[in-house]
Design an enzyme around this catalytic site. Structure first.
Site, mmCIF file in Angstrom:
data_model
loop_
_atom_site.group_PDB
_atom_site.id
_atom_site.type_symbol
_atom_site.label_atom_id
_atom_site.label_comp_id
_atom_site.label_asym_id
_atom_site.label_seq_id
_atom_site.Cartn_x
_atom_site.Cartn_y
_atom_site.Cartn_z
ATOM 1 N N ARG A 70 0.850 -1.190 0.000
ATOM 2 C CA ARG A 70 0.000 0.000 0.000
ATOM 3 C C ARG A 70 0.883 1.237 0.000
ATOM 4 O O ARG A 70 1.939 1.247 0.641
ATOM 5 C CB ARG A 70 -0.868 0.042 1.263
ATOM 6 C CG ARG A 70 -1.982 -0.949 1.316
ATOM 7 C CD ARG A 70 -2.888 -0.679 2.502
ATOM 8 N NE ARG A 70 -2.253 -0.899 3.790
ATOM 9 C CZ ARG A 70 -1.821 0.050 4.601
ATOM 10 N NH1 ARG A 70 -1.972 1.323 4.292
ATOM 11 N NH2 ARG A 70 -1.255 -0.241 5.744
ATOM 12 N N TYR A 211 -1.231 -3.579 -6.917
ATOM 13 C CA TYR A 211 -0.980 -4.367 -5.709
ATOM 14 C C TYR A 211 -2.054 -4.213 -4.624
ATOM 15 O O TYR A 211 -2.479 -3.095 -4.316
ATOM 16 C CB TYR A 211 0.374 -3.975 -5.098
ATOM 17 C CG TYR A 211 0.873 -5.025 -4.121
ATOM 18 C CD1 TYR A 211 1.577 -6.121 -4.582
ATOM 19 C CD2 TYR A 211 0.600 -4.936 -2.762
ATOM 20 C CE1 TYR A 211 2.005 -7.106 -3.701
ATOM 21 C CE2 TYR A 211 1.019 -5.909 -1.872
ATOM 22 C CZ TYR A 211 1.729 -6.995 -2.357
ATOM 23 O OH TYR A 211 2.151 -7.968 -1.488
ATOM 24 N N GLY A 213 -3.956 -3.624 -1.399
ATOM 25 C CA GLY A 213 -4.879 -2.596 -0.939
ATOM 26 C C GLY A 213 -5.028 -1.428 -1.908
ATOM 27 O O GLY A 213 -6.014 -0.689 -1.851
ATOM 28 N N LYS A 220 -9.426 -2.143 1.657
ATOM 29 C CA LYS A 220 -9.138 -0.961 2.474
ATOM 30 C C LYS A 220 -9.910 0.270 1.971
ATOM 31 O O LYS A 220 -10.368 1.087 2.763
ATOM 32 C CB LYS A 220 -7.636 -0.686 2.476
ATOM 33 C CG LYS A 220 -6.784 -1.843 2.985
ATOM 34 C CD LYS A 220 -7.070 -2.190 4.419
ATOM 35 C CE LYS A 220 -6.095 -3.230 4.949
ATOM 36 N NZ LYS A 220 -6.400 -3.597 6.335
ATOM 37 N N HIS A 240 -11.113 -1.635 11.581
ATOM 38 C CA HIS A 240 -9.976 -2.470 11.183
ATOM 39 C C HIS A 240 -9.783 -3.537 12.272
ATOM 40 O O HIS A 240 -8.869 -3.436 13.084
ATOM 41 C CB HIS A 240 -8.742 -1.561 11.059
ATOM 42 C CG HIS A 240 -7.542 -2.217 10.470
ATOM 43 N ND1 HIS A 240 -6.273 -1.758 10.680
ATOM 44 C CD2 HIS A 240 -7.416 -3.286 9.657
ATOM 45 C CE1 HIS A 240 -5.411 -2.509 10.027
ATOM 46 N NE2 HIS A 240 -6.078 -3.448 9.405
ATOM 47 N N SER A 262 -1.239 -2.842 11.546
ATOM 48 C CA SER A 262 -0.647 -3.817 10.631
ATOM 49 C C SER A 262 0.639 -4.366 11.275
ATOM 50 O O SER A 262 1.326 -3.640 11.996
ATOM 51 C CB SER A 262 -0.312 -3.149 9.299
ATOM 52 O OG SER A 262 -1.418 -2.383 8.860
ATOM 53 N N CYS A 264 0.959 -6.754 13.618
ATOM 54 C CA CYS A 264 0.887 -7.121 15.036
ATOM 55 C C CYS A 264 0.247 -8.499 15.229
ATOM 56 O O CYS A 264 -0.141 -8.851 16.346
ATOM 57 C CB CYS A 264 0.123 -6.079 15.837
ATOM 58 S SG CYS A 264 1.081 -4.592 16.137
ATOM 59 N N LYS A 266 -2.638 -9.975 13.642
ATOM 60 C CA LYS A 266 -4.104 -10.110 13.664
ATOM 61 C C LYS A 266 -4.563 -11.441 13.093
ATOM 62 O O LYS A 266 -5.439 -12.095 13.651
ATOM 63 C CB LYS A 266 -4.750 -8.970 12.860
ATOM 64 C CG LYS A 266 -5.114 -7.861 13.773
ATOM 65 C CD LYS A 266 -5.814 -6.669 13.233
ATOM 66 C CE LYS A 266 -6.800 -6.811 12.123
ATOM 67 N NZ LYS A 266 -6.556 -5.821 11.062
ATOM 68 N N ASP A 287 -9.518 -9.141 9.377
ATOM 69 C CA ASP A 287 -9.033 -7.782 9.097
ATOM 70 C C ASP A 287 -10.059 -6.664 9.284
ATOM 71 O O ASP A 287 -9.697 -5.584 9.710
ATOM 72 C CB ASP A 287 -8.493 -7.739 7.654
ATOM 73 C CG ASP A 287 -7.593 -6.542 7.399
ATOM 74 O OD1 ASP A 287 -6.809 -6.189 8.295
ATOM 75 O OD2 ASP A 287 -7.670 -5.951 6.304
ATOM 76 N N ARG A 379 2.383 -12.016 -0.082
ATOM 77 C CA ARG A 379 1.018 -12.294 0.379
ATOM 78 C C ARG A 379 0.463 -13.594 -0.164
ATOM 79 O O ARG A 379 0.890 -14.071 -1.211
ATOM 80 C CB ARG A 379 0.091 -11.169 -0.098
ATOM 81 C CG ARG A 379 0.410 -9.801 0.463
ATOM 82 C CD ARG A 379 -0.254 -9.574 1.784
ATOM 83 N NE ARG A 379 0.295 -8.444 2.501
ATOM 84 C CZ ARG A 379 -0.241 -7.972 3.621
ATOM 85 N NH1 ARG A 379 -1.323 -8.512 4.133
ATOM 86 N NH2 ARG A 379 0.312 -6.961 4.250
ATOM 87 N N ARG A 410 2.291 -3.086 19.570
ATOM 88 C CA ARG A 410 3.575 -3.760 19.835
ATOM 89 C C ARG A 410 4.393 -2.818 20.712
ATOM 90 O O ARG A 410 4.840 -1.774 20.243
ATOM 91 C CB ARG A 410 4.231 -3.997 18.483
ATOM 92 C CG ARG A 410 5.538 -4.706 18.489
ATOM 93 C CD ARG A 410 6.063 -4.773 17.063
ATOM 94 N NE ARG A 410 5.428 -5.836 16.300
ATOM 95 C CZ ARG A 410 5.840 -7.096 16.255
ATOM 96 N NH1 ARG A 410 6.919 -7.457 16.936
ATOM 97 N NH2 ARG A 410 5.210 -7.990 15.522
HETATM 98 O O1 O2Y Z 1 0.196 -3.929 1.270
HETATM 99 C C1 O2Y Z 1 -0.979 -4.209 1.007
HETATM 100 O O2 O2Y Z 1 -1.529 -3.847 -0.030
HETATM 101 C C2 O2Y Z 1 -1.775 -5.004 1.915
HETATM 102 S S1 O2Y Z 1 -1.983 -4.277 3.455
HETATM 103 C C3 O2Y Z 1 -3.036 -5.321 4.345
HETATM 104 C C4 O2Y Z 1 -3.486 -6.483 3.773
HETATM 105 C C5 O2Y Z 1 -4.332 -7.306 4.480
HETATM 106 C C6 O2Y Z 1 -4.724 -6.932 5.725
HETATM 107 N N1 O2Y Z 1 -4.286 -5.787 6.283
HETATM 108 C C7 O2Y Z 1 -3.427 -4.992 5.639
HETATM 109 C C8 O2Y Z 1 -3.003 -3.758 6.381
HETATM 110 O O3 O2Y Z 1 -2.104 -3.037 5.980
HETATM 111 O O4 O2Y Z 1 -3.594 -3.493 7.435
HETATM 112 MN MN MN Z 2 -5.239 -4.742 7.886
#
Ligand code: O2Y
Ligand code: MN
Length: 595
Positions: A70, A211, A213, A220, A240, A262, A264, A266, A287, A379, A410
Site C-alpha cells: 500500500r 498491488y 490494498g 481498504k 480495522h 498492521s 501485530c 491479527k 481484518d 502475500r 507492539r
Molecule cells: O500492502 C498491502 O496492499 C496489503 S496491506 C493489508 C493487507 C491485508 C490486511 N491488512 C493490511 C493492512 O495493511 O492493514
Molecule cells: Mn489490515
C-alpha cells in the site's frame, strides 16, 4: 455498448469510463469458477502467473519491485474542505485531484480489456452488506476480487432492481501501444500512483498500482475508508478489526473484535488454537468488521470480506497452522519465492532453508544471497471458507453479537500484558491513544513509537477527531449493552530483550480472563491505567513461565507512564477543536491518577 445490468447510474458511469480510458474491449464478470480458470490460464500463458505444481490450483505472481505494498503517501481523502479529511489523511481538492487523474486516465486502458466486477462486501443480501462495482484493466485484480469479495451475476440483478452501489475505478496505468510487448507486472511510476477516495460521493479512483490494498478496492478503500465515512453518517461502525468466536467448556460463546495495527499478528490471533483445555476458537474474519446495533440493542458484526490477503513471511505451522492449512490449495501467492520442485517458500515458513530458490524478483537465490527470498510484504490470497477453523456463522447475514473489544499494539516496555478499561469513555481513550513500535515490516524507522488510533490511522475516511466522537456516540446508543473494552500487549520484553510472553496459542489465557470478567467470575485490581488481573486469575496452568517474568509483564511503572503523557498530549493537539472534550477529560484523569 452492451450491459449486464439495467441500471442507469451504472451504465452512464461505464460509458464515461470507456470514453475516458479507451479500452480495446469490455468484459462483464460473473464470478464463476469457469471465468476464474479462464483468466488465470491466460495469465499463465502470458508468463505473468506461474503454476505451482506442488499446490493444487495455485499460482505465483511477481510484481514490479516498485509495486509491493500500500502506498500511504499516495493515498488521498478528497473532501470539499481540507479540514474534513483531518490531520491523519493526505488531502487534495476534489476538483484538482479529479482533473489530474482524468489526465492520467485518458487512454490508459488502450491495448487492454476493461473488466467490470460486480461485488458484495458482506454476504449478498445481508442488511449490513454493501454493493460495489470495480472497473479494472488488471486480470490479476479480477482473480483476487473473486476470492476477497463475493463476485456474482446476482449483483447485476440487484443493480437492475435499483440497488445502490459504490463505484470503484481502477487502472494499472500502463496503456499498450499497437504491437507493444506487455510487461509481466505493468504499473505506473510512483509519482503517478493515486489511491483516491471521495467520501462525500462514495467514490473511489485508483491509478497506477496493481498491488493489494491499492487495487483490490473492496478492501481498504471501500470496506474501511469509504465505509467508515458512511458508517458515521448512518450510525454504524466500519473497523480495522478481526472477529473471532471463543467458546468455553460449558458451551457459552463470546464474540471478540480486536484492532491491532498492521504487523501485530491479527491473522494469527483470528485463527488461534487455544492451549487451555476445553476452550475453542473459531475465525469469523481477520481484518475488517462492520458492526450495527441490532434489534436486541447489541452490536452485531459481520466480516465484509470473503477471503484472506495474508502476509506470508513469518507464517508457519508453528505460528499459524490454520493459515498454513488454509493455503494448501486454490491460492494466489504474490512475491513469494519459488522452490525447485514448484512450491512457494518464504522466510520463517520452515526451519530448514532450501538450498536453492527463485526469489521474488525472479533471480536465483541461495542461503548465501544477501537479500530475502520472499518480499517482506509477500502475500497469500485464499478463500475464508478454506480455513479449517472458520466459524459456521461467519456468513450469518445478521452478524454475531460482540461481547469484547480489544485494542493493542507492539510495545517492548511500559504497557502490561492486559488490562480492562474502567468504562466506555476510558476504552475509547485507550483506542484513541493506541500506539505501536514500528518493525521492518511496517512504516518508519525500526523501534519508533507510532500512535495509530484504533489501528485506523491509514484507513479512516474522515477527520479522526470526529471518528473519536462517533465512537463515543455509539457507546451512548449501546448503553449497558456495549461491549467491554480491553487493551493487550503481547510484545513486552525483558531488560535483556527477550519476549516475556509466549503469545500465539497462549494468548487464549488472556482471552479467557476477559470472558471471566464479563461473567463476573473474576475481580480486578484498580490501577492508574485500568483494571488488571488479580494474582492467580490468569490461567497459567501448564505454562512454564517464571514468576519474575509474570511480574514484569504486569508491572506498571508510573514514571514510564507519566513520561508517555507529553506524547499523548501532542497526539491529541493534532485534532484541534474536533477532539471531544470527553477524551480531554480522560487524559486529565489519567494525569491525576498518575500523580
Ligand atoms: O500492502 C498491502 O496492499 C496489503 S496491506 C493489508 C493487507 C491485508 C490486511 N491488512 C493490511 C493492512 O495493511 O492493514
Ligand atoms: Mn489490515
Amino acid at each position: 455498448m452492451g450491459s449486464a445490468a439495467k441500471n442507469e447510474k451504472l451504465n452512464k458511469w461505464i460509458e464515461e469510463i470507456v470514453e475516458m480510458c479507451r479500452p480495446d474491449g469490455i468484459y462483464w464478470c460473473d464470478g464463476t469458477k469457469e471465468e476464474y480458470d479462464r483468466m488465470m490460464a491466460k495469465m499463465v500463458e502470458a508468463g505473468s502467473a506461474t503454476v505451482l505444481v506442488k499446490r493444487p490450483n495455485s499460482f505465483l505472481f511477481r510484481t514490479d519491485p516498485s509495486d509491493v505494498a500500500r502506498v500511504e503517501d499516495r493515498t488521498f481523502i478528497s473532501t470539499s474542505s481540507k479540514d474534513d479529511a483531518g490531520p491523519t489523511n493526505n488531502w487534495l481538492d476534489p476538483v484538482v485531484l479529479k482533473n489530474t487523474m482524468r489526465g492520467l486516465y485518458q487512454g490508459c486502458m488502450k491495448g487492454r480489456t476493461m473488466y467490470v466486477i460486480p461485488f458484495s462486501m458482506g454476504p449478498i443480501g445481508s442488511p449490513i452488506s454493501k454493493i460495489g462495482v470495480e472497473v479494472t484493466d488488471s486480470p490479476y485484480v479480477v482473480c483476487n476480487m473473486h476470492m476477497m469479495t463475493r463476485v456474482s451475476a446476482r449483483i447485476y440483478e440487484m443493480l437492475s432492481a435499483g440497488e445502490e452501489f459504490i463505484p470503484c475505478l481502477h487502472s494499472i496505468g500502463a496503456p499498450l501501444a499497437e504491437g507493444q510487448k506487455d510487461a509481466l507486472w505493468p504499473c505506473a511510476p510512483i509519482e503517478n500512483k493515486y489511491i483516491s477516495h471521495f467520501p462525500e460521493e462514495n467514490l473511489i479512483w485508483s491509478y497506477g498500482s496493481g498491488y493489494g490494498g491499492n487495487a483490490l478496492l473492496g478492501k481498504k478503500c471501500l470496506a474501511l475508508r469509504i465505509a467508515s465515512a458512511m458508517a458515521r453518517r448512518e450510525g454504524w461502525m466500519a473497523e480495522h478489526m478481526l472477529i473471532l468466536r471463543l467458546t468455553n467448556p460449558q458451551g457459552r460463546q463470546y464474540h471478540i473484535a480486536a484492532a491491532f495495527p498492521s504487523a501485530c499478528g491479527k491473522t494469527n490471533l483470528a485463527m488461534m488454537r487455544p492451549t487451555i483445555p476445553g476452550w475453542k476458537c473459531e475465525c469469523i474474519g481477520d481484518d475488517i468488521a462492520w458492526m450495527k446495533i441490532g434489534p436486541d440493542g447489541r452490536l452485531h458484526a459481520i466480516n465484509p470480506e470473503n477471503g484472506f490477503f495474508g502476509v506470508a513471511p513469518g507464517t508457519s505451522y508453528g505460528t499459524n497452522p490454520m493459515a498454513m492449512d488454509t493455503v494448501r490449495e486454490n491460492v494466489i501467492f504474490t512475491n513469494c519465492a519459488l522452490t525447485d520442485d514448484g512450491d512457494v517458500w518464504w522466510e520463517g515458513m520452515t526451519d530448514e532453508v532450501p538450498g536453492h530458490l527463485i526469489d521474488w524478483k525472479g533471480r536465483d537465490w541461495t542461503p548465501d544471497s544477501r537479500e530475502e527470498a520472499a518480499h517482506p510484504n509477500a502475500r497469500f490470497t485464499a478463500l475464508a471458507s478454506q480455513c479449517p477453523v472458520i466459524c459456521k456463522d461467519w456468513e450469518n447475514p445478521a452478524g454475531v453479537p460482540i461481547d469484547i473489544f480489544i485494542f493493542g499494539g507492539r510495545r517492548s516496555s511500559v504497557v502490561p500484558l492486559v488490562f480492562e478499561a474502567f468504562n466506555w469513555d476510558h476504552g475509547v481513550f485507550l483506542g484513541a491513544t493506541a500506539a505501536s513500535e514500528t518493525t521492518s515490516a511496517n512504516i518508519g524507522a525500526v523501534g519508533n513509537l507510532r500512535r495509530d488510533p484504533f489501528a485506523m490511522k491509514p484507513f479512516c475516511g474522515y477527520h479522526m477527531g470526529e471518528y473519536f466522537r462517533h465512537w463515543l456516540d455509539m457507546g451512548e446508543g449501546l448503553g449497558d449493552k456495549a461491549p467491554r473494552i480491553f487493551y493487550v500487549n503481547w510484545f513486552r520484553k525483558s531488560p535483556e530483550g527477550m519476549f516475556l510472553w509466549p503469545g500465539f496459542s497462549d494468548n487464549s489465557r488472556v482471552l479467557k480472563w476477559m470472558c471471566e470478567r464479563i461473567e463476573g467470575k473474576v475481580g480486578a485490581r484498580k490501577t492508574e491505567i485500568g483494571l488488571l488481573p488479580n494474582d492467580g486469575d490468569l490461567d497459567l496452568s501448564g505454562l512454564d513461565i517464571a514468576p519474575e517474568n509474570m511480574n514484569e509483564l504486569m508491572r506498571i511503572d508510573s514514571r514510564a507512564w507519566r513520561a508517555e503523557l507529553p506524547d499523548i498530549e501532542r497526539h491529541f493537539e493534532e485534532f484541534g477543536d474536533r477532539l471531544p472534550g470527553r477524551l480531554k477529560k480522560q487524559l486529565q484523569e489519567l494525569r491525576e491518577r498518575l500523580g
